[in-house]
Design a protein around this motif. Structure first.
Motif, PDB file in Angstrom:
ATOM      1  N   ALA A 327     -54.090  19.092  -1.755  1.00 51.13           N
ATOM      2  CA  ALA A 327     -53.669  17.945  -0.954  1.00 51.13           C
ATOM      3  C   ALA A 327     -52.146  17.909  -0.801  1.00 51.13           C
ATOM      4  O   ALA A 327     -51.632  17.608   0.282  1.00 51.13           O
ATOM      5  CB  ALA A 327     -54.171  16.650  -1.581  1.00 51.13           C
ATOM      6  N   LEU A 328     -51.415  18.200  -1.874  1.00 51.05           N
ATOM      7  CA  LEU A 328     -49.950  18.213  -1.787  1.00 51.05           C
ATOM      8  C   LEU A 328     -49.454  19.315  -0.865  1.00 51.05           C
ATOM      9  O   LEU A 328     -48.493  19.117  -0.111  1.00 51.05           O
ATOM     10  CB  LEU A 328     -49.353  18.372  -3.183  1.00 51.05           C
ATOM     11  CG  LEU A 328     -49.402  17.123  -4.078  1.00 51.05           C
ATOM     12  CD1 LEU A 328     -48.894  17.460  -5.481  1.00 51.05           C
ATOM     13  CD2 LEU A 328     -48.549  15.998  -3.476  1.00 51.05           C
ATOM     14  N   ARG A 329     -50.093  20.490  -0.927  1.00 56.28           N
ATOM     15  CA  ARG A 329     -49.700  21.579  -0.006  1.00 56.28           C
ATOM     16  C   ARG A 329     -49.944  21.172   1.437  1.00 56.28           C
ATOM     17  O   ARG A 329     -49.153  21.490   2.337  1.00 56.28           O
ATOM     18  CB  ARG A 329     -50.477  22.855  -0.339  1.00 56.28           C
ATOM     19  CG  ARG A 329     -49.950  23.605  -1.550  1.00 56.28           C
ATOM     20  CD  ARG A 329     -50.457  25.025  -1.583  1.00 56.28           C
ATOM     21  NE  ARG A 329     -51.909  25.080  -1.701  1.00 56.28           N
ATOM     22  CZ  ARG A 329     -52.573  25.071  -2.852  1.00 56.28           C
ATOM     23  NH1 ARG A 329     -51.898  24.983  -4.002  1.00 56.28           N
ATOM     24  NH2 ARG A 329     -53.887  25.126  -2.864  1.00 56.28           N
ATOM     25  N   GLN A 330     -51.048  20.448   1.652  1.00 59.84           N
ATOM     26  CA  GLN A 330     -51.357  19.967   3.002  1.00 59.84           C
ATOM     27  C   GLN A 330     -50.268  19.013   3.499  1.00 59.84           C
ATOM     28  O   GLN A 330     -49.841  19.096   4.664  1.00 59.84           O
ATOM     29  CB  GLN A 330     -52.715  19.258   2.986  1.00 59.84           C
ATOM     30  CG  GLN A 330     -53.174  18.755   4.344  1.00 59.84           C
ATOM     31  CD  GLN A 330     -54.494  17.997   4.237  1.00 59.84           C
ATOM     32  OE1 GLN A 330     -55.065  17.850   3.155  1.00 59.84           O
ATOM     33  NE2 GLN A 330     -54.971  17.494   5.365  1.00 59.84           N
ATOM     34  N   VAL A 331     -49.793  18.125   2.628  1.00 58.89           N
ATOM     35  CA  VAL A 331     -48.713  17.197   2.993  1.00 58.89           C
ATOM     36  C   VAL A 331     -47.455  17.980   3.364  1.00 58.89           C
ATOM     37  O   VAL A 331     -46.811  17.716   4.391  1.00 58.89           O
ATOM     38  CB  VAL A 331     -48.423  16.223   1.837  1.00 58.89           C
ATOM     39  CG1 VAL A 331     -47.172  15.402   2.138  1.00 58.89           C
ATOM     40  CG2 VAL A 331     -49.599  15.297   1.603  1.00 58.89           C
TER      41      VAL A 331
END
Length: 464
Positions: A327-331
């Motif tokens: 999820a953080l990589r997606q952000v």
């Protein structure tokens, strides 16, 4: 403010219209649709030499369950308990209704003093309703027309007994440095004054947890929350303190894509949210961890940056995420693709409902606010531009070099720089973007808008 006046009454009797009249500006949404106002909101009022805080509330409904109307009523009762005097407003043209009688009985038994206000008294059609109002047992009605401003002198005279004496006002008077007559985002800026509140707007799509975040920060149910999307309509501003810093927190209505907004009330609410963004210092964009930074989130983020506001992104409902690294990589990927020109936007993962990492969010807000206020001495800027020109001079235009003579910071909030150039129109946009990015990196200004203004002129410090 010296004392607090709360406006109560059944839906659609003109409370928000009177609130705007007393506040001297259109702060509350007004429409013919009953029940537009849901949360109570306050503002400073100055009428006829009298200064006080006026509080607008939702329309009183005779319900006590867990429905939206019952939660709205509990919010109104909370505001009523904090007030010095209540104005019970009736619609003189409609006459006295059973709901008016019911709530008049409740108000008579309460501890807060009540003044009866007969609104919409312009014209003869209101006279029967005026006579009927005596049966409520709240004394003589104060006739007025909130829409046309008639009868305000009578209202001020009725409020005078509740105003503190001059001696009491002097004893309470504290110079907090905040001037409510100046728009929120336009307070004087050369030096940061810690006595003035930091204006924080909480924005985002509907049902992402904006109101829950505000309630968690305050530690009380200040605004309505629930599973219904579009709960908040008015922008609700609350003064608050944290770690000896003053804040003004503003909860806003959810902002959907323009194509999906068709109801008049929602259009008014979104327009109010846009106004709040323009007047904020820092904007906290709340996004749902289940749909991080979708198209509408990024549209709102670009709007915040284009308005020159400082941006912090709060990823809410983080406790429900399974693969947090993904999820953080997606952000990061979405920010780089959509807001790559604003490096270093602060992203904080939180759970507003459980109160997780709210201190981290506020630390991020303060860090971003400090950068947004940053001022850089002219001498440092000109040493910087000399180094830039030595390593990467502007490209040639028609075989001639564009000369950059001098740079200075003309304002902060956001950091804005004037670049004096012999031919401003000839300096390529790609080189301007390069300078802006280099400025941001060299002087450590992550996550805030940086503006570069081109000016034609010579260095005023150079000798002829």
């Amino acid at each position: 403010m010296s004392f607090t006046v709360v406006l109560v009454g059944r839906p659609n009797v003109g409370k928000s219209t009177l609130f705007n009249r007393l506040a001297g500006k259109k702060l509350a949404l007004v429409d013919d649709t009953p029940g537009v106002t849901r949360d109570w909101r306050s503002a400073p009022a100055h009428v006829g030499g009298l200064s006080f805080t006026v509080v607008d509330t939702a329309g009183l409904e005779d319900v006590t369950d867990d429905s939206l109307e019952a939660r709205m009523r509990r919010q109104t009762e909370q505001a009523l308990a904090r007030a010095d005097v209540a104005l019970f407003i009736i619609d003189a043209r409609a006459g006295i209704t059973p709901l008016d009688r019911h709530f008049a009985n409740l108000l008579r038994r309460g501890k807060t003093p009540v003044l009866l206000v007969a609104n919409k008294t312009e014209g003869k059609a209101s006279q029967p309703g005026m006579f009927e109002s005596y049966e409520l047992g709240l004394g003589d009605p104060i006739p007025l027309s909130a829409e046309h401003g008639e009868g305000m002198a009578d209202l001020v005279e009725a409020l005078l007994p509740y105003a503190p004496s001059e001696d009491e006002e002097k004893a309470e008077e504290v110079d907090d440095g905040f001037d409510p007559s100046i728009p929120i985002g336009d307070q004087p800026e050369p030096e940061e004054d810690r006595s003035k509140p930091i204006q924080i707007a909480i924005v985002g799509r509907p049902n992402v947890g904006k109101s829950t975040l505000l309630n968690s920060l305050l530690g009380e149910e200040r605004v309505l929350t629930g599973p219904e999307a579009g709960m908040t309509r008015d922008a609700i501003a609350v003064d608050w303190e944290w770690r000896d810093r003053r804040f003004k927190l503003v909860d806003t209505a959810g902002m959907r894509r323009r194509a999906r907004v068709d109801e008049k009330v929602e259009k008014l609410a979104v327009a109010d949210s846009l106004r709040v963004i323009r007047m904020a210092n820092v904007v906290v964009l709340v996004v749902d961890a289940a749909a991080i930074l979708d198209k509408q989130d990024l549209t709102i983020a670009r709007l915040v940056i284009s308005e020159g506001r400082a941006l912090v992104i709060a990823v809410n409902k983080w406790d429900t995420v399974d693969d947090r690294a993904m999820a953080l990589r997606q952000v990061e990927d979405k920010l780089e693709a959509a807001l790559g020109y604003i490096k270093g936007v602060k992203v904080v993962t939180i759970s507003a409902l459980k109160g997780h990492k709210l201190d981290t969010l506020l630390d991020g807000v303060l860090e971003t606010y400090t950068v947004w206020n940053r001022r850089i001495p002219t001498a440092q800027l000109n040493r910087w531009i000399e180094g830039v020109l030595d390593h990467h001079p502007p490209p040639l235009v028609e075989g001639r070099r564009v000369k950059i003579r001098y740079v200075t910071q003309v304002k902060s909030r956001p950091p804005t720089f004037a670049l004096f150039v012999n031919k401003p129109l000839d300096l390529p946009e790609s080189y301007q973007r390069y300078l802006t990015g280099h400025l941001r990196e060299s002087f450590d200004m992550p996550g805030v808008p940086v503006r570069l203004l081109l000016r034609k002129g010579k260095n005023p410090y150079a000798e002829d």
